[in-house]
Design an enzyme around this catalytic site. Structure first.
Site, PDB file in Angstrom:
ATOM      1  N   CYS A   1      36.026  43.684  47.048  1.00  0.00           N
ATOM      2  CA  CYS A   1      36.147  43.172  45.657  1.00  0.00           C
ATOM      3  C   CYS A   1      37.143  41.805  45.672  1.00  0.00           C
ATOM      4  O   CYS A   1      36.713  40.935  44.779  1.00  0.00           O
ATOM      5  CB  CYS A   1      36.712  44.022  44.502  1.00  0.00           C
ATOM      6  SG  CYS A   1      38.020  44.989  45.280  1.00  0.00           S
TER       7      CYS A   1
ATOM      8  N   HIS B   1      40.509  41.051  39.318  1.00  0.00           N
ATOM      9  CA  HIS B   1      41.223  40.420  40.366  1.00  0.00           C
ATOM     10  C   HIS B   1      41.588  38.685  40.154  1.00  0.00           C
ATOM     11  O   HIS B   1      40.414  38.126  39.609  1.00  0.00           O
ATOM     12  CB  HIS B   1      40.802  40.537  41.910  1.00  0.00           C
ATOM     13  CG  HIS B   1      40.761  41.965  42.227  1.00  0.00           C
ATOM     14  ND1 HIS B   1      41.514  42.899  41.716  1.00  0.00           N
ATOM     15  CD2 HIS B   1      39.944  42.711  43.363  1.00  0.00           C
ATOM     16  CE1 HIS B   1      41.460  44.233  42.389  1.00  0.00           C
ATOM     17  NE2 HIS B   1      40.629  44.034  43.483  1.00  0.00           N
TER      18      HIS B   1
END
Length: 353
Positions: free
Chosen positions: A131, A257
């Site tokens: 990710c 993120h």
């Protein structure tokens, strides 16, 4: 019998699996039967997909019979054991674990960057990247296609959900404890004393803090997460000698993120041309007007699909380098969405055969 392929979602009851079901319900309905598979612990429950409640069944050989495409979002050891079984049963596996990402015979695919690689799968498996890599690689792939990338320096700011539901629960619990402390975060060790010894999946308190460590210990002081950024960026972009340096930091954010990126290219670049590329790149949103307060933040990006890019600048000391800040929802494009997009590529291929 339907002409549409049968899809299995392995790990359907997990945090990413549930997002997969949302995305499958939102996208064009190209699938026939959708089977929901999980561990025996959660088998027998029901989950909504395409507006219907579907019973979850335990992962096993019988459950994989007749599956055309199988999405795996399970621990590495489970994927390593069961993905080959699914392939042997006739399925193409799209795996969201780390079990196969480094395998030379398993393509590592981001559809906006290297969709053609999904067809080259000698083991019958296509892997989706970590990710953290996915939070930035769509934008970098577009810039690389124009300028030719030669070096990356990345600092990541990774959300608690990257550590799973336990990470989310730990952060929320710590925030609750600290809310009762009037002077929390103002004295040395005060946060640690308030949150106690249970740090969950983190190596230091996360609430009111940042933790400059994500992943497992590797040689020479590097973490596994930092090496993933290096290895995966090289593989996706087809640049085995790309110079990459990464520092991964956990921040007190639930989801999304972020990364600060220094990208160096083969020749001189301009911000104007870079912004033109980013503004038209599939899967990218350019949001860059600091004077107006326009730049991506996790609080604004959470729950959305694109990679958001802002703070685009040319390096002050290097006319061949750009600085940028990127945000991407680690549960959507960073995990569930990329997996579903690969599956859709495979379904389109199957329809042509």
């Amino acid at each position: 019998m339907t002409d549409k392929p049968t899809l299995a979602v392995v790990g359907a009851t997990g945090a990413v699996g549930r997002v997969m079901l949302q995305i499958l319900s939102q996208h064009a309905d190209i699938w026939g039967e959708i089977r929901l598979l999980s561990s025996p612990r959660t088998a027998g429950s029901t989950l909504a997909v395409r507006g219907e409640q579907v019973e979850v069944v335990a992962l096993g050989e019988e459950a994989l019979e007749g599956v055309d495409v199988a999405l795996f979002d399970v621990p590495d050891e489970v994927a390593a054991r069961w993905a080959p079984v699914a392939v042997a049963k006739g399925a193409v596996v799209v795996d969201n674990s780390a079990a196969f990402r480094g395998d030379e015979d398993v393509p590592l695919v981001v559809p906006e960057v290297n969709a053609h690689c999904a067809r080259l799968r000698p083991r019958g498996i296509v892997a989706t990247p970590n990710c953290t890599t996915l939070s930035m690689i769509v934008a970098l792939g577009a810039l690389h296609a124009e300028f030719g990338l030669t070096e990356l320096v990345v600092s990541s700011y990774q959300a608690a959900s990257g550590a799973g539901q336990r990470g989310i629960d730990t952060l929320r619990a710590q925030l609750s404890l600290l809310a009762a402390e009037g002077d929390a975060g103002t004295t040395p060790g005060g946060v640690r004393r308030a949150v106690g010894d249970d740090l969950g999946p983190f190596s230091a308190p996360l609430a009111l803090n940042v933790v400059p460590w994500v992943g497992e210990v590797r040689d020479n002081g590097w973490s596994s997460e930092e090496l993933k950024i290096r290895d995966e960026s090289r593989k996706i972009l087809g640049l085995p000698e790309l110079r990459v340096t990464a520092t991964c930091v956990r921040v007190p954010v639930i989801s999304v993120h972020s990364a600060s990126v220094h990208a160096r290219f083969e020749s001189e670049v301009t911000v104007e041309r870079a912004e033109e590329i980013l503004a038209t790149a599939p899967g990218v949103v350019l949001f860059d007007d600091p004077a107006a307060g326009d730049f991506p933040t996790p609080a604004d990006v959470v729950g959305t699909d694109p990679t958001w890019v802002g703070r685009v600048r040319r390096s002050m000391d290097d006319p061949a380098a750009l600085e940028l800040f990127v945000c991407g929802d680690n549960l959507r494009k960073g995990s569930a969405l990329n997996t579903v997009q690969i599956a859709e590529l495979v379904a389109a291929e199957l329809a042509m055969n």
